[in-house]
Design a protein around this motif. Structure first.
Motif, short mmCIF file in Angstrom:
data_model
loop_
_atom_site.label_atom_id
_atom_site.label_comp_id
_atom_site.label_asym_id
_atom_site.label_seq_id
_atom_site.Cartn_x
_atom_site.Cartn_y
_atom_site.Cartn_z
N ASP A 228 0.84 -1.20 0.00
CA ASP A 228 0.00 0.00 0.00
C ASP A 228 0.87 1.24 0.00
OD1 ASP A 228 -2.52 -1.31 0.11
OD2 ASP A 228 -2.25 -1.64 2.25
N TRP B 228 1.10 5.26 0.93
CA TRP B 228 0.54 6.32 1.75
C TRP B 228 1.25 7.62 1.40
CZ3 TRP B 228 -3.49 5.35 5.09
CH2 TRP B 228 -3.82 4.01 5.27
N GLY C 194 0.47 10.53 5.01
CA GLY C 194 -0.38 9.87 5.99
C GLY C 194 -1.75 9.49 5.48
N ASN C 195 -2.02 9.76 4.20
CA ASN C 195 -3.31 9.42 3.59
C ASN C 195 -3.12 8.27 2.60
OD1 ASN C 195 -4.87 11.63 4.79
ND2 ASN C 195 -3.57 12.93 3.51
N TYR C 196 -4.10 7.36 2.60
CA TYR C 196 -4.03 6.22 1.68
C TYR C 196 -3.99 6.71 0.24
CZ TYR C 196 -5.27 1.92 -0.71
OH TYR C 196 -5.27 0.83 -1.55
N LYS D 206 5.13 6.63 2.03
CA LYS D 206 5.39 5.42 2.81
C LYS D 206 4.77 4.25 2.05
CE LYS D 206 5.49 3.74 7.40
NZ LYS D 206 5.93 4.48 8.52
N SER E 199 8.06 -1.91 5.77
CA SER E 199 7.71 -0.59 5.26
C SER E 199 8.96 0.16 4.82
CB SER E 199 6.95 0.22 6.31
OG SER E 199 7.77 0.55 7.38
#
Length: 91
Positions: free
Chosen positions: A33, A35, A38-40, A62, A70
């Motif tokens: 995933d 990011w 801090g948002n998807y 990230k 990660s």
């Protein structure tokens, strides 16, 4: 009486507005995933890519694998219309 306020942006501020794209290139054997600040952003299955759109400027990226690994990366300055590739791999 009604008051109307008009906000006039400076040419420099207008020049900084816009979007670019961030591509997550997943070279791992698990799903990852992305990011952004801090948002998807998006999800890339094993050995595939995904794309998300972001405002121009600086961003904290990230990549988080489904197995818990990660990787953090700073995107120095995404430009309008730019396509930035964030590559992750095993190791």
């Amino acid at each position: 009486l009604a008051a109307f306020f008009v906000l006039i942006a400076s040419p420099a501020a207008l020049a900084q507005q816009g979007y670019g794209k961030i591509v997550l290139e997943n070279n791992m054997s698990v799903t990852v995933d992305l990011w952004v600040d801090g948002n998807y952003g998006c999800r890339a299955l094993a050995h595939l890519t995904c794309v998300t759109q972001a405002l121009t400027g600086y961003h904290a990226l990230k990549a988080v694998a489904t197995d818990g690994r990660s990787l953090d990366q700073i995107l120095e300055n995404l430009q309008q219309g730019e396509v930035y590739t964030f590559r992750v791999w095993e190791g």
